[in-house]
Structure formats: C-alpha cells, structure tokens
Scaffold this active site. Structure first.
Site, PDB file in Angstrom:
ATOM      1  N   LYS A   1      38.163  35.471  43.319  1.00  0.00           N
ATOM      2  CA  LYS A   1      38.805  35.896  42.072  1.00  0.00           C
ATOM      3  C   LYS A   1      40.026  35.025  41.832  1.00  0.00           C
ATOM      4  O   LYS A   1      41.143  35.320  42.289  1.00  0.00           O
ATOM      5  CB  LYS A   1      39.205  37.367  42.160  1.00  0.00           C
ATOM      6  CG  LYS A   1      39.422  38.000  40.788  1.00  0.00           C
ATOM      7  CD  LYS A   1      38.127  38.067  40.015  1.00  0.00           C
ATOM      8  CE  LYS A   1      38.311  38.630  38.620  1.00  0.00           C
ATOM      9  NZ  LYS A   1      37.110  38.545  37.826  1.00  0.00           N
TER      10      LYS A   1
ATOM     11  N   SER B   1      32.835  39.312  34.870  1.00  0.00           N
ATOM     12  CA  SER B   1      33.883  40.311  35.117  1.00  0.00           C
ATOM     13  C   SER B   1      33.655  41.516  34.212  1.00  0.00           C
ATOM     14  O   SER B   1      32.631  42.179  34.306  1.00  0.00           O
ATOM     15  CB  SER B   1      35.275  39.704  34.911  1.00  0.00           C
ATOM     16  OG  SER B   1      35.552  38.760  35.913  1.00  0.00           O
TER      17      SER B   1
END
Length: 625
Positions: free
Chosen positions: A206, A412
C-alpha cells in the site's frame, strides 16, 4: 422661494424618466437579440451538419476519453465559448465514440473512416482497446480505415495501428516510450520544514502514502508496479504487432538499439517509423488531401476531401434527449467514475450519498430487472465505499442481479464497491486489487516552534485539544492504527465472503498489491473478462431477460441546467469551426504534463473527506500512458 425646488424636482423627474426609458430599451434590445440568437440556432443547425453522399468520417476526438464527463455548469460553458476560451480539460465520452463508429458502419454516405488522433490527450488502455474493437467491426462493412497525423504519441499511435493504412508527415515521428509510474517524494522537504507525518496503514504494497514518508519508491512498491506495468506493456506491444502484422522486436528496443536504427535513418524519426513498418507511407498534408479526394471526393464547401468530423456526426446520430420506453424491462447501468468521496458529489466523482441514491433509484424502479455497476475508480473514502456497497446488497436482496463491470481502474475502494456484486467482469488490462487501508495527516508543532508559536491548554480527556498544532500522543496514534487494522480486516472479510475464499487466502493476494484484470481472474478476484456490453448481457441473462432496453441512470439536471445545456449544445453550431482536420494538431509539452501530474496527485489527496480519516485508495494505479 417655492419655484426653485419645483425646477429641481422636475429636472430629476425628467432625468429618471430618461434613465428608465433607456433601461427598458436596453433590456428589450437584449431580449430581442436573445430571441434572434435562438431562432438562428434552431434554423442553422441542420444546415451546418450537411453530410455529402460520399464522405469520410473523421474520428478526431479532443481531450481525455472517459466513462463519464465531469459536471460543468452549462452557464459557465456558454460564457467560456462566448469569450473564446478553450476548455481547460476537454473530455470525450467513450460511449459517444462507440456510437459514432457503429452508426457510420451502416451509413451508406460514409465511404471511409479516418482516424486522426492528434488531439487525444489521455486514454486508458482498456478504452483504447474497446475503440479498437469497434474499428475492427467497422472494417467488416468493407469500408477502408485510414489513419494519419503529423506525429503520434503512444496512445494516439495505438489507436492508429487499427487502420488499414497509417500515413505520417515526413517531418513527424512515433514515440513508444513504454509505461511507467514515477512520483515526486517529499519526506526530506517535510523534514526540513519540521512537519511531522503521521501515517497509519495495512498492506506491504500500500504505497499511496510513500511520498510523504520516503524519498524514493520502496522495493515492495517497485516489485508490484513492475509486475502490472510489465503485463500492460506486453499486451500493448502484442496488440500493435498484431494490428500491423509485424514482429514486436521491430519497435520494442533499448535506447542503444533505437540510436542505431536512427543512425540508419539519418536521424529521422519519420524514416525510422517507416523502416520499422510502424507506418505505411510518409505523406505531406497536401498529398493526403489529394489521396483522400481520390477516395471519397472533394468537399462541396471546402478545398479538401469530403469529410464530417466526429463531433458533428455525433449530433446527427445521438438524440439530445434520450427516449425511454416505459413499457420495456430494463438493465440499468450506473457509472461510478473518479475518486470516491463522502457525501454528494458532481458527476465525474463518486459520492457515497449521490451514487447510493442512483443505485436506490434502480432498486425502486419496477422496470429495472438487473443492474450493471460500471466502475472506473482508484478508490477513496472507505466509509463512502461501504455506503455504496450496502446499496448493492439491497439491490440483490430485492431480487435484482448486480454485475460489476470494471473499466480502466477498479482498485482499493473501487474493488470494495464491486466486491458484493453477483459477478465481477473486468478487462484483461483493468487495474484492480490494491486491497488495503491507510490513514494520514500532518502536524506542524515543530515548524510553529521555529517561529515562536505554541499551543497549550487543558482538557478533560486525552482526546481534547488534538489538532495539527500539537504533537500526536503515542497512545492516540496506537488507537488510530487499531482502527486502520480493523478496517483492513473488514475489507478482507468482505472479499472472502463474496469470493468464497478464506481470509488467509485473500490476505496473501491483498496487502495493497495491484493486479491486472487477467491476473485478478487467475487469483479469483474477478469472475470473467469482457467489456461493458458483455456485462450487460450477463446481467440480462441472470435476470432471465430475452428482450430489454439499457437504461443509463445518472444525476438529473435541474430545469435551468437542462435549458442552458440544450442552449449551449445548439449554440455551438453558430460558432466558427475548423474546416480541415489538419488545423487541429496540438502539442503536449513534457514539463507541463509533469506539473499537471503533480497538481493532480495533490488534489486527489487534498479532496479526500472520509469522516473517520480511513481510505482505501490506490494513487499508484495510473500508468503513464
């Protein structure tokens, strides 16, 4: 003594009468001009778009190719046009391009399709492939497809490669630089400014927050980005090689190899493109004009070949107001395009409340039997994503199947809102996954201390007075990290439940890592590969529909906005137009692109408004096309 005030009174009364009469004349004149303007619009529009019996359709879209346009106030558009100002970020609907190509295939007046992509700015690989598929279907009509231009950047050339013949100016060139993802990193600058970064995240890959906590890309991010960028580049190269019937090695080279080839071409990028079979011939604009006149004839209005531009042809085939049959069953399409934000948002962005409202409208419409959620988003607010996903669940509970159709991006939060669908469809080149969570903010206590500014006080709890001017207490940071970890577990559980996977299996392919659509299908994150039409057919099949209409559900304009939009669209017919497509060549300076990239990244982060400050967002999910 009494006459003087009377004279003054008569003077001002007369002056007021003159002013009042002038005001009325002025307003009436403005109204009369407006009426004449409207009459001219509606009487000249048909004359402006005259299509000869033998003509070429010029596919010359200007701007970014998008699933949904950013909402712009029609009044602002009218003023922009009236002042002669260029639209800052022009956009072209993918659906409009596909409609025009499809209609032209059956139009007997259209004898050829000309691809002139010089004004295309940004387009995802998925969108380019879908347009390419439409061009291949157009070829089945037996009509020739020709592409030409002064030069071609990467996206423009990809589209041109679908043509039967590609012509280029002898002074032009083709540049296939590959895909890349380069970002600007700020940690050292923030440290020098004594700004403290507080980052909370889950997911090895991430990397959205890396520019604020590092001065370079992490090895994990490089590994992940190299994987999906490499897959996209491989697909890109293979498509061009197939379209041009050449070997990939003829144009996929190192800088040293390119230098060697350019030496053989006397330093000419145009000759290099010709020798590498990227183009079929080098022709000047005049040579192209004469060649096209031989093919479709001379225009009756201009000193060039007979042609109709994309925008003009669109006006003749697309109704200004879509007609909806109230009696037929419907498959509803709802576009979720852009960053996911909390609350109500304009078209072109995804609002937790506004997008949920569109889904609710589909659920409550008895004629809607199935829903396709068209997702083109890198994510955003985790809270808003969940609000949207809950509406998807309610549609399913109402007995209506939901198909998620992924366009260029569905990562996401974009994957979050897709996860509960009955089926997930993606393009092989969709960028998806990035299942991870983060939160971030900065405090300025050290910077303020340098200039003698301090914050102090007293509160009844440890939480009172927390803000950007004070250090973040360690225990509060630990609490925030727990919230982020909880959000990640929810994300894992959501995916595991809907994809029939274990949480451990999801965790292995999550960690914020990005995947292509093809790889995501292998991993079980995507059900099938296909485009929007495939997803619509799948939704109809699940609903048991043999006959149906497609209903696009989008935010409705107010009566004022609708009137102004219709006025604006018709008014464009009165404005001066470019008679030949050769006048439309534009440039995209590299420095300007880099500055805009930096500004866009800042705006993407700055507009995030999750009420809990928790985000499922993939800022890296954008290849540099």
């Amino acid at each position: 003594m009494t006459e003087k005030p009377s004279v003054i009174k008569r003077f001002f009364k007369g002056l007021w009468a003159i002013l009042n009469t002038s005001r009325k004349i002025f307003l009436n004149l403005i109204f009369l001009i407006f009426i004449i303007f409207l009459i001219n619009i509606f009487t000249r529009d048909a004359e402006t778009i005259a299509i000869d019996s033998s003509t070429a359709l010029v596919l010359n879209p200007k701007g970014d190719i998008v699933e949904q346009k950013q909402e712009i106030d029609p009044a602002d558009q009218i003023m922009q046009e009236a002042l002669g100002q260029q639209e800052q970020n022009p956009e072209v609907l993918l659906a409009d391009l596909l409609l025009v190509i499809d209609e032209a295939k059956r139009d007997e007046r259209i004898k050829a399709l000309v691809i002139y992509p010089q004004s295309i700015q940004r387009a995802g690989l998925h969108h380019l492939q879908v347009i390419g598929d439409a061009i291949n279907e157009f070829k089945q009509s037996g009509k020739p497809v020709i592409a030409f231009g002064d030069y071609f950047n990467q996206s423009q050339y990809y589209l041109a490669s679908y043509a039967d013949k590609v012509w280029m100016n002898p002074e032009g060139g083709v540049m296939l630089e590959g895909f890349g993802r380069y970002r600007t990193y700020f940690k050292a600058a923030l440290d020098k400014l004594n700004i403290t970064q507080h980052v909370f995240k889950v997911g090895t890959y991430k990397s959205a927050v890396e520019p604020y906590i590092r001065d370079n890309m992490s090895n994990a991010a490089k590994e992940a980005n190299q994987a999906w960028l490499g897959q996209l580049w491989q697909n890109f190269k293979l498509d061009i090689a197939k379209n041009r019937q050449i070997d990939v090695a003829s144009f996929d080279e190192t800088a040293r190899q390119l230098y060697s080839k350019l030496q053989k071409a006397d330093g000419s990028f145009a000759k290099y493109a010709l020798q590498s079979q990227l183009v079929d011939d080098l022709k000047t604009r005049e040579q192209i004009r004469l060649e096209m006149i031989d093919q479709v004839g001379k225009s009756s209005h201009h000193d060039s070949f007979s042609q109709v531009a994309f925008k003009d042809y669109l006006k003749t085939v697309k109704p200004s107001v879509p007609l909806v049959n109230p009696l037929t069953d419907k498959v509803a399409v709802i576009v979720a395009k852009g960053t996911i934000l909390n609350g109500n948002q304009k078209a072109g962005s995804i609002g937790g409340d506004s997008t949920a409202k569109l889904l609710r409208k589909a659920r409550l419409d008895d004629k809607v039997k199935a829903v396709v959620l068209r997702v083109d988003s890198p994510g955003g607010s985790a809270y808003a994503s969940e609000i949207i996903r809950q509406e998807v669940e309610l549609i399913k509970a109402a007995g209506k199947p939901v198909i998620a159709s992924m366009a260029n991006y569905a990562a996401s939060g974009g994957y979050w809102i897709s996860a509960s669908a009955n089926e997930i469809w993606a393009s092989p080149n969709t960028i998806t996954g990035s299942i991870g969570i983060f939160g971030m903010f900065m405090t300025f206590e050290k910077a303020l201390d340098k200039i003698g500014v301090h914050t102090d006080g007293i509160g009844t709890t440890d939480f009172a007075g927390i803000g950007v001017t004070r250090p973040l207490p360690e225990d509060i940071g630990a609490i925030l990290q727990l919230g982020i970890e909880h959000g990640y577990r929810e994300f894992l559980n959501l995916v595991a439940t809907n994809r029939n996977m274990s949480i451990e299996d999801v965790d292995q392919i999550a960690q914020g890592r990005v995947w292509t659509g093809a790889k995501a299908q292998e991993l079980g994150l995507v059900d099938k590969l296909g485009d929007l039409d495939d997803a619509i057919d799948a939704a109809a099949n699940k609903a048991g529909l043999d006959k149906f209409d497609v209903l696009l559900i989008e935010k409705e304009l107010s009566p004022r906005q609708q009137f102004l939009r219709n006025l604006f669209e018709n008014a464009q017919a009165l404005l001066p137009t470019e008679h030949t497509l050769f006048e439309q060549a534009t440039s995209n300076p590299t420095l300007q692109q880099r500055i805009m990239q930096l500004v866009n990244e800042y705006e993407q982060v700055n507009q995030l408004n999750d009420p809990k400050g928790i985000y499922s967002f993939c800022l890296t999910c954008e290849a540099q096309y």
